[in-house]
Design a protein around this motif. Structure first.
Motif, PDB file in Angstrom:
ATOM      1  N   LYS A  31       1.314  -0.988  -0.217  1.00  0.00           N
ATOM      2  CA  LYS A  31      -0.378   0.003   0.159  1.00  0.00           C
ATOM      3  C   LYS A  31       0.684   1.370   0.217  1.00  0.00           C
ATOM      4  N   ALA A  32       1.971   1.742   1.067  1.00  0.00           N
ATOM      5  CA  ALA A  32       2.637   2.163   1.028  1.00  0.00           C
ATOM      6  C   ALA A  32       3.780   2.526  -0.807  1.00  0.00           C
ATOM      7  N   MET A  33       3.508   1.109  -1.282  1.00  0.00           N
ATOM      8  CA  MET A  33       4.697   1.936  -2.591  1.00  0.00           C
ATOM      9  C   MET A  33       3.713   2.076  -3.704  1.00  0.00           C
ATOM     10  N   GLU A  34       2.043   1.687  -3.423  1.00  0.00           N
ATOM     11  CA  GLU A  34       1.633   1.983  -4.878  1.00  0.00           C
ATOM     12  C   GLU A  34       0.666   3.801  -4.303  1.00  0.00           C
ATOM     13  N   LYS A  35       1.048   3.774  -2.854  1.00  0.00           N
ATOM     14  CA  LYS A  35       1.234   5.199  -2.508  1.00  0.00           C
ATOM     15  C   LYS A  35       2.142   6.378  -3.051  1.00  0.00           C
ATOM     16  N   ALA A  36       3.431   5.783  -3.297  1.00  0.00           N
ATOM     17  CA  ALA A  36       4.561   6.561  -3.810  1.00  0.00           C
ATOM     18  C   ALA A  36       3.825   6.921  -5.253  1.00  0.00           C
ATOM     19  N   LEU A  37       3.998   5.924  -5.573  1.00  0.00           N
ATOM     20  CA  LEU A  37       3.739   5.696  -7.292  1.00  0.00           C
ATOM     21  C   LEU A  37       3.152   6.869  -7.566  1.00  0.00           C
ATOM     22  N   THR A  38       1.713   6.710  -6.766  1.00  0.00           N
ATOM     23  CA  THR A  38       1.240   7.954  -7.447  1.00  0.00           C
ATOM     24  C   THR A  38       1.072   8.932  -6.957  1.00  0.00           C
ATOM     25  N   LYS A  39       2.036   9.547  -5.992  1.00  0.00           N
ATOM     26  CA  LYS A  39       2.281  10.958  -5.578  1.00  0.00           C
ATOM     27  C   LYS A  39       3.571  10.974  -6.195  1.00  0.00           C
ATOM     28  N   GLY A  40       4.051   9.673  -7.309  1.00  0.00           N
ATOM     29  CA  GLY A  40       5.417  10.229  -7.724  1.00  0.00           C
ATOM     30  C   GLY A  40       6.762  10.227  -8.111  1.00  0.00           C
ATOM     31  N   ASP A  41       6.885  10.060  -6.203  1.00  0.00           N
ATOM     32  CA  ASP A  41       7.493  10.018  -5.654  1.00  0.00           C
ATOM     33  C   ASP A  41       9.006   8.763  -6.420  1.00  0.00           C
ATOM     34  N   ILE A  42       8.031   7.149  -6.621  1.00  0.00           N
ATOM     35  CA  ILE A  42       8.927   6.134  -7.009  1.00  0.00           C
ATOM     36  C   ILE A  42       8.403   6.763  -8.571  1.00  0.00           C
TER      37      ILE A  42
END
Length: 534
Positions: A244-255
């Motif tokens: 969940k944290a990884m998917e959130k980072a994707l949607t925020k553009g952090d990764i």
């Protein structure tokens, strides 16, 4: 794979490879900013496993994904095809008809990233070191057949094998065969911690917290001489506690990319257009999930008990209800898509049946209900494994032939305990080390099997595996591999559950995702670039 634990395989979470990239056209090839890849792999140093990036210790697909990009091997698997191609070597081949002597000639001018020359002496050192350290849960099943390795000259290496092994070139393409600097690594002990140095496509810098890897920065190695073309200058991997944290980072553009592992519902959401600029491509995968047994444990010592479990477990229900059809039912250790596959368990047991399971137990004189505990590790295999084992528990107990309990154990404790025979029945995963049916068979059987299972079958170990390894033409080994699968279905030392699919999701701007994960689940970060897909 591992693998591989283990996957091997070794394998963590859903064991599904997912890549996604952020938009942007900051340059193609090696230009532009770092490509940031997210992962939920748990790579940690523990008392039992202090060296999570040391080739003499590691047999886990997550850590191999890091090591595959830092260390060079004599040969590598190409983009497509199932035959290894030269990497550090200029050429390699068997020198005899029995597949017992293998010779490689190194490229000229090879150096490690620290500037030291890479010669045949270093190759010999690397293999002797792994064999000498002989780490209990390590990759010895891949290197243990080496009787002697010697430097015939500064650029020539000769391997003498204990017994014929036509799959040996494939084993040389795995991180178990990583080439190490004899001036940099200690011959007699593991390199504790997270430092790794080699001659591969990238150099590595790591960041850690509480003995866990939190970030790995891969910088293009300008001195690399090998077979692959590196399409970027830098890749950064960030490790997340959960998907969940990884998917959130994707949607925020952090990764800018995702790799290993998303829960089934996340895959379905992305696949069905949950994020407009993400395209998800589905293909068959080669990772498998199975139950392993300590056949000396009182609750599963009787073959009939294991056969009854094979008769009761509903694999399609697991694939449908737990994994949302992101997996497919598996009826053999050798998965579909691999030569010699046969549905031995389905041929033997057919559809789930309480009546047939009851007869198996009654005919063997087994008292019911059989009490046992199913152990698993959700921090390694992902949150879906919780529901998976709840479902398995429910299927067994609904028959009233079993009284099963389940326990979730942290991976740092789970893996050593399983290897010591602490669990009667436990969940494991496996990524192949190389694309040959041997790699789904040989690591599971024999005195040095990676599970440390007490199960022995002389027909498999002393006749069939040996005979398949004498066949350089692999099609000639198909009948023997199928016989092995039939024996496994009858004896049930392991119980196959499902085979994973592979998903690649990309956004505008990151290219090469279709090549960035090989069939064994290992990352090929050098394939990622920036530009316009086309």
């Amino acid at each position: 794979m591992n693998r591989k634990t283990m996957v091997l395989p070794a394998m963590a979470g859903l064991l599904t490879s997912v890549l996604a990239g952020c938009g942007g056209t900051s340059g193609a090839g090696s230009g532009g900013d770092s490509i940031v890849v997210g992962s939920t792999d748990l790579i940690e140093a523990t008392d039992a496993a202090p060296a999570p990036l040391d080739p003499a210790q590691v047999y886990d697909v997550g850590a191999w994904g890091v090591m595959h990009n830092v260390f060079q091997t004599l040969v590598r698997m190409p983009r497509s095809g199932n035959q290894p191609a030269p990497d550090a070597a200029r050429n390699c081949g068997f020198q005899d008809k029995q597949s017992e002597q293998f010779r490689c000639t190194l490229r000229e001018g090879l150096t490690f990233a620290n500037g030291h020359e890479l010669t045949a002496k270093d190759v010999v050192f690397s293999f002797q070191r792994t064999l000498g350290i002989d780490y209990e849960n390590g990759p010895l099943s891949l290197t243990g057949n080496i009787d002697k390795v010697e430097a015939a000259s500064e650029l020539e290496v000769v391997f003498h094998l204990k017994s014929p092994d036509a799959t040996f070139p494939h084993k040389l393409a795995t991180p178990a065969a990583a080439l190490l600097d004899s001036e940099d690594y200690d011959k007699g002990k593991l390199r504790a911690g997270f430092e790794a140095s080699g001659s591969g496509p990238y150099t590595l810098r790591t960041e850690t917290h509480d003995n866990r890897l939190t970030k790995a920065v891969f910088t293009k190695n300008p001195d690399y001489k090998g077979a692959v073309e590196v399409k970027n200058s830098k890749v950064e991997m960030r490790f997340f506690d959960d998907s969940k944290a990884m998917e959130k980072a994707l949607t925020k553009g952090d990764i800018s990319a995702l790799n290993r592992t998303l829960a089934p519902e996340q895959i379905v959401r992305l696949r069905d257009g949950g994020q407009a600029d993400v395209k998800v491509t589905e293909s068959s995968g080669q990772e498998i999930r199975y139950l392993a047994f300590n056949t000396n444990a009182s609750s599963v010592r009787e073959k009939a008990t294991r056969q009854a479990m094979a008769q009761l477990i509903d694999r399609p229900a697991l694939a449908r209800d737990v994994y949302r059809r992101t997996t497919v039912p598996l009826y053999s250790l050798v998965p579909t898509g691999t030569s010699a596959h046969t549905n031995s368990f389905h041929n033997t047991y057919g559809e789930p049946s309480v009546a047939k399971a009851r007869k198996i137990l009654r005919d063997a004189g087994v008292t019911t209900p059989v009490k046992l505990t199913l152990s698993y590790s959700s921090d390694h295999y992902g949150p879906a494994s919780v529901k998976e084992f709840q479902t398995l528990q429910g299927q067994l107990n609904a028959s009233r032939l079993f009284e099963a309990k389940i326990q979730d154990v942290p991976w740092s404790k789970f893996r050593p305990a399983a290897a010591k025979g602490k669990y009667a029945a436990y969940g494991m995963g496996w990524y192949p080390d190389f694309p040959d049916p041997d790699n789904y068979i040989a690591p599971f059987f024999g005195a040095d099997n990676f599970l440390n299972s007490p199960y022995r079958n002389t027909m498999i170990e002393d006749v069939l595996i040996r005979r398949t390894r004498q066949q350089e033409q692999r099609t000639a080994a198909v009948k023997d591999f199928q016989q092995i699968q039939d024996i496994v279905a009858d004896e049930v030392p392991v119980l196959p559950l499902w085979q994973g699919k592979q998903y690649v999701a990309t956004r505008d701007g990151v290219t090469g995702a279709e090549w960035a994960v090989d069939d064994a689940g290992k990352l090929r970060l050098w394939e990622l670039g920036r530009g316009v897909d086309g």
